[in-house]
Design an enzyme around this catalytic site. Structure first.
Site, PDB file in Angstrom:
ATOM      1  N   ARG A 162      28.521   7.680  97.387  1.00  0.00           N
ATOM      2  CA  ARG A 162      29.344   8.008  96.222  1.00  0.00           C
ATOM      3  C   ARG A 162      30.740   7.451  96.434  1.00  0.00           C
ATOM      4  O   ARG A 162      31.184   7.231  97.546  1.00  0.00           O
ATOM      5  CB  ARG A 162      29.418   9.534  96.050  1.00  0.00           C
ATOM      6  CG  ARG A 162      28.059  10.217  95.919  1.00  0.00           C
ATOM      7  CD  ARG A 162      27.608  10.320  94.486  1.00  0.00           C
ATOM      8  NE  ARG A 162      28.572  11.072  93.713  1.00  0.00           N
ATOM      9  CZ  ARG A 162      28.609  12.394  93.653  1.00  0.00           C
ATOM     10  NH1 ARG A 162      27.728  13.125  94.310  1.00  0.00           N
ATOM     11  NH2 ARG A 162      29.531  12.997  92.935  1.00  0.00           N
TER      12      ARG A 162
ATOM     13  N   PRO B  92      30.446  15.458  85.633  1.00  0.00           N
ATOM     14  CA  PRO B  92      31.024  16.801  85.544  1.00  0.00           C
ATOM     15  C   PRO B  92      31.134  17.455  86.922  1.00  0.00           C
ATOM     16  O   PRO B  92      30.208  17.400  87.710  1.00  0.00           O
ATOM     17  CB  PRO B  92      30.012  17.557  84.674  1.00  0.00           C
ATOM     18  CG  PRO B  92      29.176  16.507  84.031  1.00  0.00           C
ATOM     19  CD  PRO B  92      29.172  15.344  84.949  1.00  0.00           C
ATOM     20  N   GLU B  93      32.281  18.043  87.187  1.00  0.00           N
ATOM     21  CA  GLU B  93      32.441  18.778  88.436  1.00  0.00           C
ATOM     22  C   GLU B  93      32.523  20.266  88.115  1.00  0.00           C
ATOM     23  O   GLU B  93      32.307  20.678  86.974  1.00  0.00           O
ATOM     24  CB  GLU B  93      33.673  18.246  89.173  1.00  0.00           C
ATOM     25  CG  GLU B  93      33.491  16.753  89.433  1.00  0.00           C
ATOM     26  CD  GLU B  93      34.441  16.154  90.441  1.00  0.00           C
ATOM     27  OE1 GLU B  93      34.968  16.892  91.291  1.00  0.00           O
ATOM     28  OE2 GLU B  93      34.647  14.931  90.386  1.00  0.00           O
TER      29      GLU B  93
ATOM     30  N   LYS C 226      27.617  23.656  90.310  1.00  0.00           N
ATOM     31  CA  LYS C 226      27.364  22.793  89.160  1.00  0.00           C
ATOM     32  C   LYS C 226      26.123  23.214  88.383  1.00  0.00           C
ATOM     33  O   LYS C 226      25.651  22.499  87.510  1.00  0.00           O
ATOM     34  CB  LYS C 226      27.230  21.354  89.632  1.00  0.00           C
ATOM     35  CG  LYS C 226      28.502  20.868  90.344  1.00  0.00           C
ATOM     36  CD  LYS C 226      28.488  19.377  90.456  1.00  0.00           C
ATOM     37  CE  LYS C 226      29.145  18.914  91.733  1.00  0.00           C
ATOM     38  NZ  LYS C 226      28.913  17.486  91.945  1.00  0.00           N
TER      39      LYS C 226
END
Ligand SMILES: [Zn+2]
Length: 259
Positions: free
Chosen positions: A248, A2-3, A51
């Protein structure tokens, strides 16, 4: 993962279900707060900050949650059984709705007065009411030798970007992800574009950066490794970026984003 836009939507769902209503049940399924009980307290509101989600409850209490890799909030009517198999971390319920936190990466209960300890380090929130592009640029410029790819993911610079928006924003600006931040000509334009992309997606599930919502057409580079660039035909590249264990995924087009 989720961003910022997904967290923003989760916050909106929680506000709709919980704001102004008295909790009839709270169930913290994390060892640290297993005995916490918020029953009888009204929920004031939920804020999303980057977030992070902050659910404020009467009595100077804040439930702090983070979706991390695969967390989500499910809202269903009170009395209905949640689907089996969900790894539930937290339930907050009132007479009408139950908000069920599934696979949350973090569940904490703190004093509202202490929220700044949790989110005070964050840079400007791309979807926050106080979004401040100049401050985001100032923070990015403070480390000119850092790669722009890593700097954009660092929530201390600006809050809300994850790997999808990083890849898509850099593609759209034609910036090689390993370019040094100090050598990016138009940081203002870059952060403004990232903000527009998140804002354009905050109202619906999924990430569309191409303007085309058909499933195979939604992104320029993310999820498209090895496939031809929609602009120039070059095969999209894929690599891990950053130092262990923080590396990432990054995707880019070597044609549109030259070194
Ligand atoms: Zn290309």
């Amino acid at each position: 993962m989720p961003e910022g836009d997904a967290v923003y939507r989760a916050g909106a769902r929680l506000r709709a279900a919980l704001d102004g209503r008295v909790l009839t049940r709270s169930d913290f399924r994390v060892p640290r707060h297993a005995t916490a009980d918020l029953t009888g307290r009204a929920v004031l509101t939920t804020l999303s900050r980057g977030k992070h989600l902050l659910t404020r409850v009467e009595g100077n209490l804040t439930v702090h949650t983070h979706l991390r890799m695969e967390g989500r909030w499910r809202v269903i009517p009170t009395g209905r059984r949640p689907p089996p198999g969900d790894l539930v971390r937290l339930i907050l319920a009132n007479e009408q709705w139950q908000a069920i936190g599934v696979r949350l990466g973090m569940v904490d209960l703190v004093r509202t007065d202490d929220e700044a300890r949790l989110v005070g380090h964050l840079g400007p929130d791309l979807l926050g009411p106080d979004w401040d592009p100049e401050e985001a640029v100032r923070r990015l410029r403070a480390a000119p030798d850092r790669t722009i790819g890593e700097a954009l993911l660092d929530q201390r610079n600006l809050a809300g970007i994850g790997t999808v928006y990083r890849a898509e924003t850099l593609f759209l600006r034609g910036i090689w992800p390993w370019r040094k931040t100090g050598e990016v000509d138009d940081l203002e334009g870059l952060v403004s574009l990232a903000q527009r992309l998140l804002a354009a997606n905050k109202g619906h599930a999924g990430t569309v950066t191409t303007g085309d919502r058909r499933p195979a057409n939604q992104t320029w580079v993310y999820g498209r490794a090895g496939r031809p660039c929609r602009r120039c035909g070059t095969r999209i590249s894929r690599a891990e970026m950053g130092t262990q264990p923080q590396e990432r995924l990054i995707l880019w087009c070597a044609g549109c984003q030259p070194r």
